[in-house]
Design an enzyme around this catalytic site. Sequence first.
Site, PDB file in Angstrom:
ATOM      1  N   GLY A  95      -4.885 -55.781  55.880  1.00 50.21           N
ATOM      2  CA  GLY A  95      -5.624 -57.032  55.855  1.00 50.21           C
ATOM      3  C   GLY A  95      -6.827 -57.049  56.760  1.00 50.21           C
ATOM      4  N   GLY A 162       0.527 -59.547  56.538  1.00 47.04           N
ATOM      5  CA  GLY A 162      -0.130 -58.288  56.899  1.00 47.04           C
ATOM      6  C   GLY A 162       0.901 -57.348  57.480  1.00 47.04           C
ATOM      7  N   CYS A 191      -9.227 -63.748  56.731  1.00 43.28           N
ATOM      8  CA  CYS A 191      -8.792 -62.758  55.736  1.00 43.28           C
ATOM      9  C   CYS A 191      -9.976 -62.152  54.978  1.00 43.28           C
ATOM     10  CB  CYS A 191      -7.797 -63.366  54.748  1.00 43.28           C
ATOM     11  SG  CYS A 191      -6.385 -64.150  55.564  1.00 43.28           S
TER      12      CYS A 191
END
Length: 237
Positions: A95, A162, A191
């Site tokens: 992520g 994540g 994100c």
Amino acid sequence: MKTKLIKLNKMSASTKKTLHYKYLNRISYADALQIQQESHRAIKSDSANSPGYLYLLEHHPVITNGRFGNDDNYVLPVDAIEAKGVEVYSSDRGGDLTFHGPGQLVTYPILNLRELNLGVKAYIFSLEQVIIDLLADYAIESDRRNGYPGVWTNGQKIASIGVSIKNGITMHGSALNVSTDLNSFSLIVPCGISDVVVTSMQKVLGRDVEMDNVIRTYQNCFMNIFDLELSLENGLD
């Protein structure tokens, strides 16, 4: 409507595997990372005598940057962010940038996926499902967005996922906004999604939400989805 879960091998109550569980309260990102690493090593060396560990906690204010993070997604220079009392930390999880802080339930399952007969996609799907089921318990409808791990409600992101997986053993996990200060997300492009709007359980419900109750609900949903028992070393009964 709850999404049908990818099939897991369900076991009878007498044969369910047991995870070590601990509630860490509020803790720094660095200290939590050390605990994860120690647990990972214990499982890898077969000294854990368990399929893994589950840690629930809140973090002091910190922005973490994942393996696929883009430095352009910092809205302010890093030193200006740190001057506001928010730590900035590079992480080996998947992520992009995200914020952790008080009022956010962070969960770190350290699991041997081979022991649980789970693949990576099924594992992430299951982490999302735990949160989807938890939110349903609060009458909050939520779902997934294709290509973006996490949980969304009414088009807004309420939870991030994540993870990293080494030697079949997981680290990192999920972050659910319970009563988080959402203004902190304005320091980054959350994100790495330019049009994302971040929300919380408190904002959706329009009322205070007790973290202790959310933790208990998470425990129950986690045990149900992963078909595991929890050995509460220091948890909320």
